[in-house]
Design an enzyme around this catalytic site. Structure first.
Site, mmCIF file in Angstrom:
data_model
loop_
_atom_site.group_PDB
_atom_site.id
_atom_site.type_symbol
_atom_site.label_atom_id
_atom_site.label_comp_id
_atom_site.label_asym_id
_atom_site.label_seq_id
_atom_site.Cartn_x
_atom_site.Cartn_y
_atom_site.Cartn_z
ATOM 1 N N GLY A 15 46.025 24.704 53.837
ATOM 2 C CA GLY A 15 47.228 24.203 53.146
ATOM 3 C C GLY A 15 48.489 24.535 53.910
ATOM 4 N N GLY A 18 51.963 22.907 53.412
ATOM 5 C CA GLY A 18 52.579 22.919 52.073
ATOM 6 C C GLY A 18 53.763 23.859 51.993
ATOM 7 C CD GLN A 19 56.667 24.473 46.911
ATOM 8 O OE1 GLN A 19 57.838 24.763 46.830
ATOM 9 N NE2 GLN A 19 55.789 24.731 45.943
ATOM 10 N NE ARG A 95 51.404 27.344 36.425
ATOM 11 C CZ ARG A 95 51.687 28.158 35.418
ATOM 12 N NH1 ARG A 95 51.396 27.814 34.183
ATOM 13 N NH2 ARG A 95 52.250 29.319 35.621
ATOM 14 C CG ASN A 108 43.290 23.173 42.943
ATOM 15 O OD1 ASN A 108 43.406 22.089 43.507
ATOM 16 N ND2 ASN A 108 44.328 23.864 42.513
ATOM 17 C CD GLN A 115 38.920 26.111 51.732
ATOM 18 O OE1 GLN A 115 39.361 27.136 51.227
ATOM 19 N NE2 GLN A 115 39.688 25.057 51.984
ATOM 20 C CG ASN A 134 47.308 29.468 40.979
ATOM 21 O OD1 ASN A 134 46.826 30.575 40.873
ATOM 22 N ND2 ASN A 134 48.613 29.255 41.102
ATOM 23 C CG ASP A 162 50.653 38.089 38.965
ATOM 24 O OD1 ASP A 162 51.212 37.175 38.367
ATOM 25 O OD2 ASP A 162 49.664 37.899 39.707
ATOM 26 C CG HIS A 190 47.856 34.561 39.513
ATOM 27 N ND1 HIS A 190 49.083 35.188 39.475
ATOM 28 C CD2 HIS A 190 48.115 33.308 39.953
ATOM 29 C CE1 HIS A 190 50.019 34.360 39.872
ATOM 30 N NE2 HIS A 190 49.456 33.204 40.164
HETATM 31 P P1 NAD Z 1 51.765 22.324 48.166
HETATM 32 O O1 NAD Z 1 51.361 21.141 47.374
HETATM 33 O O2 NAD Z 1 53.162 22.421 48.667
HETATM 34 O O3 NAD Z 1 50.807 22.460 49.430
HETATM 35 C C1 NAD Z 1 49.430 22.433 49.323
HETATM 36 C C2 NAD Z 1 48.878 21.997 50.671
HETATM 37 O O4 NAD Z 1 47.468 22.133 50.601
HETATM 38 C C3 NAD Z 1 49.166 20.538 51.020
HETATM 39 O O5 NAD Z 1 49.759 20.471 52.319
HETATM 40 C C4 NAD Z 1 47.792 19.869 50.994
HETATM 41 O O6 NAD Z 1 47.658 18.834 51.966
HETATM 42 C C5 NAD Z 1 46.897 21.055 51.307
HETATM 43 N N1 NAD Z 1 45.502 20.897 50.871
HETATM 44 C C6 NAD Z 1 45.025 20.323 49.743
HETATM 45 N N2 NAD Z 1 43.683 20.379 49.715
HETATM 46 C C7 NAD Z 1 43.312 21.029 50.843
HETATM 47 C C8 NAD Z 1 42.056 21.397 51.387
HETATM 48 N N3 NAD Z 1 40.893 21.082 50.779
HETATM 49 N N4 NAD Z 1 42.024 22.043 52.563
HETATM 50 C C9 NAD Z 1 43.164 22.351 53.205
HETATM 51 N N5 NAD Z 1 44.399 22.017 52.738
HETATM 52 C C10 NAD Z 1 44.461 21.365 51.575
HETATM 53 O O7 NAD Z 1 51.380 23.609 47.309
HETATM 54 P P2 NAD Z 1 51.929 25.110 47.447
HETATM 55 O O8 NAD Z 1 53.184 25.222 46.654
HETATM 56 O O9 NAD Z 1 51.921 25.531 48.859
HETATM 57 O O10 NAD Z 1 50.821 25.878 46.579
HETATM 58 C C11 NAD Z 1 49.485 25.947 47.003
HETATM 59 C C12 NAD Z 1 48.621 26.644 45.964
HETATM 60 O O11 NAD Z 1 49.031 28.003 45.790
HETATM 61 C C13 NAD Z 1 48.685 26.028 44.560
HETATM 62 O O12 NAD Z 1 47.380 26.014 44.004
HETATM 63 C C14 NAD Z 1 49.574 26.980 43.800
HETATM 64 O O13 NAD Z 1 49.382 26.910 42.410
HETATM 65 C C15 NAD Z 1 49.119 28.290 44.392
HETATM 66 N N6 NAD Z 1 50.001 29.456 44.178
HETATM 67 C C16 NAD Z 1 49.397 30.647 43.905
HETATM 68 C C17 NAD Z 1 50.167 31.781 43.730
HETATM 69 C C18 NAD Z 1 49.529 33.122 43.420
HETATM 70 O O14 NAD Z 1 50.263 34.080 43.105
HETATM 71 N N7 NAD Z 1 48.210 33.291 43.482
HETATM 72 C C19 NAD Z 1 51.554 31.699 43.814
HETATM 73 C C20 NAD Z 1 52.139 30.461 44.096
HETATM 74 C C21 NAD Z 1 51.337 29.330 44.285
HETATM 75 C C1 LMR Z 2 53.014 31.628 40.348
HETATM 76 O O1 LMR Z 2 52.618 32.586 39.681
HETATM 77 O O2 LMR Z 2 54.215 31.450 40.613
HETATM 78 C C2 LMR Z 2 52.010 30.650 40.913
HETATM 79 O O3 LMR Z 2 50.718 30.970 40.483
HETATM 80 C C3 LMR Z 2 52.352 29.233 40.621
HETATM 81 C C4 LMR Z 2 52.134 28.881 39.172
HETATM 82 O O4 LMR Z 2 51.445 27.888 38.912
HETATM 83 O O5 LMR Z 2 52.666 29.569 38.319
#
Ligand code: NAD
Ligand code: LMR
Length: 329
Positions: A15, A18-19, A95, A108, A115, A134, A162, A190
């Protein structure tokens, strides 16, 4: 600064376009996470993300980091994970407003089985894995179920965000600096059911005791930390990214370089500690022993702590049952 290429670390980030990737990769490439080692990055992406990842690779190159060795873009999981020391699994859908993280479970979840299998087949046998995508705990449980041959404690999910959020809320409440606090615990998932627990919290090494009133803890602190992700989505319009990347940096830096505190919160496959059923990926207080996370033992839980832990574990079990029904584990 010249960093010799004899001391290298291979790192896969899924990913990557992504962001979170856009913040995380720069923190890795500037040497923060792996110390004085040259980093060879594999950016694993799919679909449209593959083209965007090329732009990310160009910008990484333009940053001229002394610690950055090479950047490769990969779609194939075996090539992406080949000989990696570290894998940070971010790639998945975030989400939107009004959704819970568990709503992403089936869509997801499908990403993480292949992987896990590819990691076990292609990565170094001592690979350290962090799942960020997530719902992170159950995605990590899927990885662990498919990563035959890797030890359960090599597969972790991120609850450090968290943990950091909880420290920040208490620091603000007590009007102290966040660095003066230690021994925070985030138990469980989480998700909104998580239990940020201040029972063992210390301020400059001393117990915080009754400096925090119970009404604030139960009515404001716990729900605020547990729902902070949704609050960020509401206010920012997108899910957290820079703070998530920063917490992933904390988690991996500590794992590779050691911690300067007794414990931090890490989600990993339970070994039955604190009555949490084996296999589900649950957040515990963890210390580092010989380079591996180990669950801190021997904490006495009150009825209140037990109740909160049981509730979040029950949600993890439900999530695990769902992915079992879907054939994902
Ligand atoms: P995003 O949409 O900006 O980027 C996600 C990227 O993943 C995209 O570039 C997409 O092309 C790529 N992608 C999708 N499926 C893929 C795959 N099978 N293999 C490789 N790449 C793939 O999202 P983001 O804001 O970067 O967030 C990514 C994930 O992280 C989300 O599930 C988000 O909820 C999670 N997140 C978790 C936490 C935490 O504390 N655990 C915190 C923030 C975000
Ligand atoms: C967070 O805790 O900020 C991330 O898991 C993104 C979400 O969906 O809340």
């Amino acid at each position: 600064m010249y960093v010799p290429d004899s001391n290298i670390v291979n790192v896969a980030v899924t990913g990557a376009a992504g962001q979170i990737g856009y913040s995380l990769l720069w923190r890795i490439a500037n040497g923060e996470v792996f110390g004085n080692r040259r980093v060879h990055l594999r950016l694993i992406e799919v679909g449209e993300g593959l083209k965007a990842a090329k732009g990310v690779a160009m910008e990484l190159m333009d940053s001229a980091f002394p610690f950055l060795g090479s950047v490769k873009i990969e779609e194939d999981l075996h090539e992406g994970f080949r000989d990696v020391h570290a894998a940070i699994l971010v790639g998945s859908k975030p989400r939107g407003k009004g959704e819970e993280r568990a709503d992403l479970l089936v869509a997801n979840g499908k990403i993480f089985g292949p992987q896990g299998k590819a990691l076990a087949e292609a990565a170094r046998p001592d690979v350290k894995v962090l799942v960020v995508g997530n719902p992170a705990n159950t995605n990590a449980a899927i990885v662990a179920a498919h990563a035959k041959g890797l030890a359960p404690q090599q597969i972790t999910a991120m609850t450090r965000l968290d943990h950091n959020r909880a420290l920040a809320q208490v620091a603000e409440r007590l009007d102290v600096h966040v660095s003066e606090l230690s021994h925070m615990i985030v138990w469980g998932n989480h998700s909104a059911s998580q239990f940020p627990d201040v029972t063992e919290l210390r301020l400059n090494g001393h117990p915080v005791g009754n400096k925090l009133d119970e009404a604030w803890l139960t009515d404001e602190f716990i729900p605020r930390v547990a729902k902070r992700g949704a609050e960020i989505i509401e206010v920012r319009g997108h899910s957290s990214a820079a703070s998530a990347a920063s917490s992933a940096v904390d988690h991996m830096r500590d794992w590779f370089q050691g911690i300067d505190t007794e414990w931090v919160s890490v989600a990993l496959p339970s070994d039955g500690s604190y009555g949490v059923p084996e296999g589900i990926v649950c957040s515990f207080p963890c210390r580092l022993v010989d380079d591996q996370w180990e669950i801190v033992q021997g904490l006495q839980l009150s009825d209140f702590q037990r109740e909160r832990l049981d509730a979040t574990v029950a949600e993890l079990q439900e999530e695990f049952e769902t992915v079992k029904r879907e054939g994902l584990v």
